[in-house]
Scaffold this motif. Sequence first.
Motif, PDB file in Angstrom:
ATOM      1  N   CYS A  29       0.901  -1.211  -0.036  1.00 53.67           N
ATOM      2  CA  CYS A  29       0.050   0.062  -0.085  1.00 53.67           C
ATOM      3  C   CYS A  29       0.888   1.214  -0.099  1.00 53.67           C
ATOM      4  CB  CYS A  29      -1.010  -0.041   1.342  1.00 53.67           C
ATOM      5  SG  CYS A  29      -0.224   0.174   2.756  1.00 53.67           S
ATOM      6  N   ASP A  30       0.275   2.503  -0.370  1.00 52.20           N
ATOM      7  CA  ASP A  30       1.126   3.679  -0.192  1.00 52.20           C
ATOM      8  C   ASP A  30       1.841   3.839   1.000  1.00 52.20           C
ATOM      9  OD1 ASP A  30      -1.212   4.029   1.407  1.00 52.20           O
ATOM     10  OD2 ASP A  30      -1.508   6.170   0.964  1.00 52.20           O
ATOM     11  N   GLY A  31       1.730   3.239   2.278  1.00 49.76           N
ATOM     12  CA  GLY A  31       2.617   3.442   3.525  1.00 49.76           C
ATOM     13  C   GLY A  31       3.523   2.822   3.162  1.00 49.76           C
ATOM     14  N   LEU A  32       4.020   1.766   2.300  1.00 54.73           N
ATOM     15  CA  LEU A  32       5.412   1.359   1.883  1.00 54.73           C
ATOM     16  C   LEU A  32       6.021   2.343   0.965  1.00 54.73           C
ATOM     17  CD1 LEU A  32       7.342  -0.751   1.830  1.00 54.73           C
ATOM     18  CD2 LEU A  32       6.244  -1.943   0.177  1.00 54.73           C
ATOM     19  N   TRP A  33       5.062   2.367  -0.107  1.00 58.08           N
ATOM     20  CA  TRP A  33       6.045   3.196  -1.130  1.00 58.08           C
ATOM     21  C   TRP A  33       6.145   4.801  -0.892  1.00 58.08           C
ATOM     22  CZ3 TRP A  33       7.819  -0.475  -3.500  1.00 58.08           C
ATOM     23  CH2 TRP A  33       6.955  -1.762  -3.824  1.00 58.08           C
ATOM     24  N   ASP A  34       5.395   5.268   0.133  1.00 54.09           N
ATOM     25  CA  ASP A  34       5.827   6.540   0.504  1.00 54.09           C
ATOM     26  C   ASP A  34       7.090   6.890   0.920  1.00 54.09           C
ATOM     27  OD1 ASP A  34       3.157   7.507  -0.330  1.00 54.09           O
ATOM     28  OD2 ASP A  34       2.692   7.583   1.738  1.00 54.09           O
ATOM     29  N   VAL A  35       7.828   5.561   1.780  1.00 57.41           N
ATOM     30  CA  VAL A  35       9.137   5.647   2.104  1.00 57.41           C
ATOM     31  C   VAL A  35      10.098   4.826   1.578  1.00 57.41           C
ATOM     32  CG1 VAL A  35       8.150   6.853   4.266  1.00 57.41           C
ATOM     33  CG2 VAL A  35       8.257   4.241   4.125  1.00 57.41           C
ATOM     34  N   VAL A  36       9.752   3.866   0.685  1.00 57.61           N
ATOM     35  CA  VAL A  36      10.621   2.710   0.157  1.00 57.61           C
ATOM     36  C   VAL A  36      10.521   2.992  -1.338  1.00 57.61           C
ATOM     37  CG1 VAL A  36      11.422   0.365   0.185  1.00 57.61           C
ATOM     38  CG2 VAL A  36      10.719   1.263   2.529  1.00 57.61           C
ATOM     39  N   GLU A  40      14.734  -0.331  -3.755  1.00 57.43           N
ATOM     40  CA  GLU A  40      14.726  -0.598  -2.355  1.00 57.43           C
ATOM     41  C   GLU A  40      14.428  -1.564  -1.862  1.00 57.43           C
ATOM     42  OE1 GLU A  40      16.290   3.713  -0.220  1.00 57.43           O
ATOM     43  OE2 GLU A  40      13.949   3.479  -0.786  1.00 57.43           O
ATOM     44  N   ALA A  41      13.042  -1.746  -2.104  1.00 57.74           N
ATOM     45  CA  ALA A  41      11.986  -2.815  -1.691  1.00 57.74           C
ATOM     46  C   ALA A  41      12.624  -4.374  -2.431  1.00 57.74           C
ATOM     47  CB  ALA A  41      10.747  -2.455  -2.233  1.00 57.74           C
ATOM     48  N   VAL A  42      12.850  -4.162  -3.770  1.00 56.32           N
ATOM     49  CA  VAL A  42      13.772  -5.386  -4.452  1.00 56.32           C
ATOM     50  C   VAL A  42      14.801  -5.834  -3.698  1.00 56.32           C
ATOM     51  CG1 VAL A  42      14.524  -6.432  -6.526  1.00 56.32           C
ATOM     52  CG2 VAL A  42      12.396  -5.029  -6.540  1.00 56.32           C
ATOM     53  N   ASP A  43      15.785  -4.881  -3.326  1.00 49.29           N
ATOM     54  CA  ASP A  43      17.042  -5.212  -2.666  1.00 49.29           C
ATOM     55  C   ASP A  43      16.748  -5.900  -1.268  1.00 49.29           C
ATOM     56  OD1 ASP A  43      18.198  -4.384  -4.944  1.00 49.29           O
ATOM     57  OD2 ASP A  43      18.927  -2.198  -4.091  1.00 49.29           O
ATOM     58  N   ILE A  44      15.693  -5.101  -0.495  1.00 50.63           N
ATOM     59  CA  ILE A  44      15.441  -5.717   0.669  1.00 50.63           C
ATOM     60  C   ILE A  44      15.001  -7.289   0.448  1.00 50.63           C
ATOM     61  CG2 ILE A  44      13.751  -5.517   2.745  1.00 50.63           C
ATOM     62  CD1 ILE A  44      14.223  -2.396   2.112  1.00 50.63           C
ATOM     63  N   VAL A  45      14.074  -7.392  -0.289  1.00 46.54           N
ATOM     64  CA  VAL A  45      13.652  -8.673  -0.517  1.00 46.54           C
ATOM     65  C   VAL A  45      14.255  -9.675  -0.925  1.00 46.54           C
ATOM     66  CG1 VAL A  45      12.051 -10.309  -1.992  1.00 46.54           C
ATOM     67  CG2 VAL A  45      10.972  -8.039  -0.907  1.00 46.54           C
ATOM     68  N   HIS A  46      15.418  -9.344  -1.694  1.00 43.21           N
ATOM     69  CA  HIS A  46      16.540 -10.307  -2.158  1.00 43.21           C
ATOM     70  C   HIS A  46      17.347 -10.608  -0.852  1.00 43.21           C
ATOM     71  CE1 HIS A  46      16.152  -9.457  -6.746  1.00 43.21           C
ATOM     72  NE2 HIS A  46      15.214 -10.230  -6.328  1.00 43.21           N
ATOM     73  N   SER A  47      17.708  -9.724  -0.203  1.00 43.51           N
ATOM     74  CA  SER A  47      18.638  -9.835   1.205  1.00 43.51           C
ATOM     75  C   SER A  47      17.725 -10.812   2.022  1.00 43.51           C
ATOM     76  CB  SER A  47      18.893  -8.502   1.570  1.00 43.51           C
ATOM     77  OG  SER A  47      19.612  -8.634   2.875  1.00 43.51           O
ATOM     78  N   ALA A  48      16.650 -10.446   2.171  1.00 43.13           N
ATOM     79  CA  ALA A  48      15.928 -11.178   3.222  1.00 43.13           C
ATOM     80  C   ALA A  48      16.149 -12.703   2.827  1.00 43.13           C
ATOM     81  CB  ALA A  48      14.394 -10.737   3.307  1.00 43.13           C
ATOM     82  N   VAL A  49      15.640 -13.033   1.577  1.00 50.06           N
ATOM     83  CA  VAL A  49      15.562 -14.195   1.078  1.00 50.06           C
ATOM     84  C   VAL A  49      16.873 -14.994   1.289  1.00 50.06           C
ATOM     85  CG1 VAL A  49      15.052 -15.752  -0.976  1.00 50.06           C
ATOM     86  CG2 VAL A  49      13.490 -14.024  -0.487  1.00 50.06           C
ATOM     87  N   GLN A  50      17.967 -14.321   0.902  1.00 45.52           N
ATOM     88  CA  GLN A  50      19.273 -14.829   0.848  1.00 45.52           C
ATOM     89  C   GLN A  50      19.905 -15.197   2.454  1.00 45.52           C
ATOM     90  OE1 GLN A  50      21.725 -11.868  -0.856  1.00 45.52           O
ATOM     91  NE2 GLN A  50      21.579 -12.826  -2.983  1.00 45.52           N
ATOM     92  N   HIS A  51      19.250 -14.642   3.259  1.00 46.44           N
ATOM     93  CA  HIS A  51      19.628 -14.735   4.786  1.00 46.44           C
ATOM     94  C   HIS A  51      18.474 -15.396   5.527  1.00 46.44           C
ATOM     95  CE1 HIS A  51      22.295 -11.314   3.537  1.00 46.44           C
ATOM     96  NE2 HIS A  51      23.184 -12.108   4.341  1.00 46.44           N
ATOM     97  N   GLY A  52      17.457 -15.792   4.936  1.00 48.70           N
ATOM     98  CA  GLY A  52      16.352 -16.883   5.446  1.00 48.70           C
ATOM     99  C   GLY A  52      15.438 -15.914   6.354  1.00 48.70           C
ATOM    100  N   ARG A  53      15.244 -14.768   6.145  1.00 48.32           N
ATOM    101  CA  ARG A  53      14.294 -13.864   6.544  1.00 48.32           C
ATOM    102  C   ARG A  53      13.033 -13.599   6.059  1.00 48.32           C
ATOM    103  NH1 ARG A  53      19.335 -10.624   7.413  1.00 48.32           N
ATOM    104  NH2 ARG A  53      18.095  -9.130   5.806  1.00 48.32           N
ATOM    105  N   ASP A  54      11.797 -13.103   6.766  1.00 48.75           N
ATOM    106  CA  ASP A  54      10.805 -13.256   5.983  1.00 48.75           C
ATOM    107  C   ASP A  54      10.835 -11.796   5.243  1.00 48.75           C
ATOM    108  OD1 ASP A  54       8.333 -11.876   5.760  1.00 48.75           O
ATOM    109  OD2 ASP A  54       7.239 -13.292   7.329  1.00 48.75           O
TER     110      ASP A  54
END
Length: 96
Positions: A29-36, A40-54
């Motif tokens: 929702c806009d609450g995410l896209w207003d600040v990320v 950045e979101a794609v990079d965060i998802v890739h990093s989380a997956v690589q490190h076994g995080r949600d």
Amino acid sequence: GLKEFGLSAVPDVRVIPLVTGRTCAIIGCDGLWDVVSAQEAVDIVHSAVQHGRDPSQSLLRAARCAADVENVELDNVSVITLVFQEGTVAARSATG
């Protein structure tokens, strides 16, 4: 009604073909896209997956952190991530 404030019940719908190399989809929702940003979101998802995080929880934490850094009030944040790996899809969601 609420249309005068920019609110609409009509969803923003896009059809994006799944192609080789596409690794995730992020629905937020806009609450995410207003600040990320999208990258950045794609990079965060890739990093989380690589490190076994949600990945959804990681995006939620990143939004909170970005709002603190930017000294802005964080709107409600809802996010769903779909991670495509080896013919499977892993879905996660977070709200905060």
